[in-house]
Write an enzyme that holds these catalytic residues in place. Sequence first.
Site, PDB file in Angstrom:
ATOM      1  N   ASP A 224      74.667 -62.504  88.361  1.00 27.07           N
ATOM      2  CA  ASP A 224      73.894 -63.495  89.137  1.00 27.07           C
ATOM      3  C   ASP A 224      73.232 -64.517  88.210  1.00 27.07           C
ATOM      4  O   ASP A 224      73.204 -65.714  88.512  1.00 27.07           O
ATOM      5  CB  ASP A 224      72.869 -62.858  90.085  1.00 27.07           C
ATOM      6  CG  ASP A 224      72.537 -61.408  89.786  1.00 27.07           C
ATOM      7  OD1 ASP A 224      73.245 -60.788  88.983  1.00 27.07           O
ATOM      8  OD2 ASP A 224      71.559 -60.906  90.344  1.00 27.07           O
TER       9      ASP A 224
ATOM     10  N   LYS B 280      77.410 -56.255  86.298  1.00 29.13           N
ATOM     11  CA  LYS B 280      76.306 -55.957  87.219  1.00 29.13           C
ATOM     12  C   LYS B 280      75.931 -54.494  86.987  1.00 29.13           C
ATOM     13  O   LYS B 280      75.781 -53.697  87.935  1.00 29.13           O
ATOM     14  CB  LYS B 280      76.784 -56.228  88.664  1.00 29.13           C
ATOM     15  CG  LYS B 280      75.708 -56.157  89.727  1.00 29.13           C
ATOM     16  CD  LYS B 280      74.830 -57.371  89.795  1.00 29.13           C
ATOM     17  CE  LYS B 280      73.729 -57.182  90.820  1.00 29.13           C
ATOM     18  NZ  LYS B 280      72.694 -58.223  90.778  1.00 29.13           N
TER      19      LYS B 280
ATOM     20  N   TYR C  32      89.337 -55.491  93.957  1.00 28.44           N
ATOM     21  CA  TYR C  32      90.473 -56.008  94.737  1.00 28.44           C
ATOM     22  C   TYR C  32      91.275 -54.850  95.325  1.00 28.44           C
ATOM     23  O   TYR C  32      92.283 -54.401  94.782  1.00 28.44           O
ATOM     24  CB  TYR C  32      91.307 -56.967  93.874  1.00 28.44           C
ATOM     25  CG  TYR C  32      90.599 -58.305  93.808  1.00 28.44           C
ATOM     26  CD1 TYR C  32      89.322 -58.384  93.278  1.00 28.44           C
ATOM     27  CD2 TYR C  32      91.159 -59.449  94.329  1.00 28.44           C
ATOM     28  CE1 TYR C  32      88.620 -59.577  93.261  1.00 28.44           C
ATOM     29  CE2 TYR C  32      90.476 -60.653  94.320  1.00 28.44           C
ATOM     30  CZ  TYR C  32      89.204 -60.704  93.788  1.00 28.44           C
ATOM     31  OH  TYR C  32      88.509 -61.882  93.786  1.00 28.44           O
TER      32      TYR C  32
END
Length: 358
Positions: free
Chosen positions: A216, A183, A130
């Site tokens: 994912d 990830k 962000y």
Amino acid sequence: MRVLVLPGDGIGPEITEATLKVLERADAAHGLGLEIERADIGLKSLAEQGTTLPDAVLRRIPEVDGVLLGPVSHYEYPTRDKGGINPSGALRTEFKLYANIRPCRSRPDLTVLRKPMDLVIVRENTEGFYSDRNMFAGTGEFMPDPDMALSVRKVTAKACRAVARTAFELAQHRRKKVTAVHKANVVKLSDGLFLREVRKVAAEYPEVTLEELIVDATAALLIRRPDQFDVIVTTNMFGDILSDEASELSGSLGLGGSISEGDGICVAQAQHGSAPDIAGQGKANPTSLILSAAMLLDWLGRRHDDPRYLAAAKAIEAAVERALDDPGSRTADLGGPLGTDAFTARVCDALAGVVAPA
Ligand code: NAD
């Protein structure tokens, strides 16, 4: 206790009014002694005061016990130099609200899921991808030339530890499992750091199982095997996206409560945005903000060791469940016939123990 109410933009004012009616009822029933103050932020204060987040609001926040924040239309805001500050992001960084807690539970006849979902997403709230809030000065996004844009992700050990601790504390009182979503196969350094800190905290909670899952796969498993999740801990953007997915899977974006908490203050805020497409039409589902307000009461009850607040939080949750149980008392996003006000009246009736007419 004093609660500062910031209605926000779009459907914000409508669902805030609905939430205040429910709080008023809970206050009367449980003797909470709530003192409600309101202040304008967002497009209203931009028009009147030249900023979407007036300094007076920022100064008042440390003096109150909690904040109820409506959704804001920050996508429509002008740049910061023209008064456009995202109040949601600014409050999180200014008051170090490091953990965004978003519970999500499926209701049998509202969900598309084949297995039940009952989980809490604990999302790091102050940094990550962000870029509008992850730097001390300036932003984490810049354009070296007109055809190139770069965005910097920030991950710190301190913020990861803080959010991990919140997740493990929660899991201890639930089904004792934390799934760390990352990830690290691609963003090896930043998510590697995240996992390193989560594992350190996990070692302090031997009774809680730690599972690590790539983001994912998590998005898919939320649909295929939602029952495998108890508490999910993750970084800012992954948590934002997964919690919208989980909410919608449970029935609607309008259903999930959410608080942002730090060590000193708690901000209750709906999970969804300002829904400009339905603003002013009286058909928004106020459940998310109502349940967020219940979470704020629960936070205040635990912080001040006040059973009245804990009981009021539980009563609001039960009243919402009761109203949602009846297909005839649901809002349009859930396929029901009621608008915001009529649904709120059902919640208030349920809170007062009055059974809605069949
Ligand atoms: P959104 O969450 O506002 O809306 C997505 C869809 O869900 C829309 O079709 C909307 O009508 C529906 N929806 C959302 N809440 C609902 C409710 N309570 N009842 C019924 N339907 C509801 O997301 P968006 O359209 O991508 O964003 C709109 C604005 O909100 C943008 O300016 C965005 O920046 C802002 N936003 C704010 C926050 C926040 O305040 N925390 C969070 C996300 C987005």
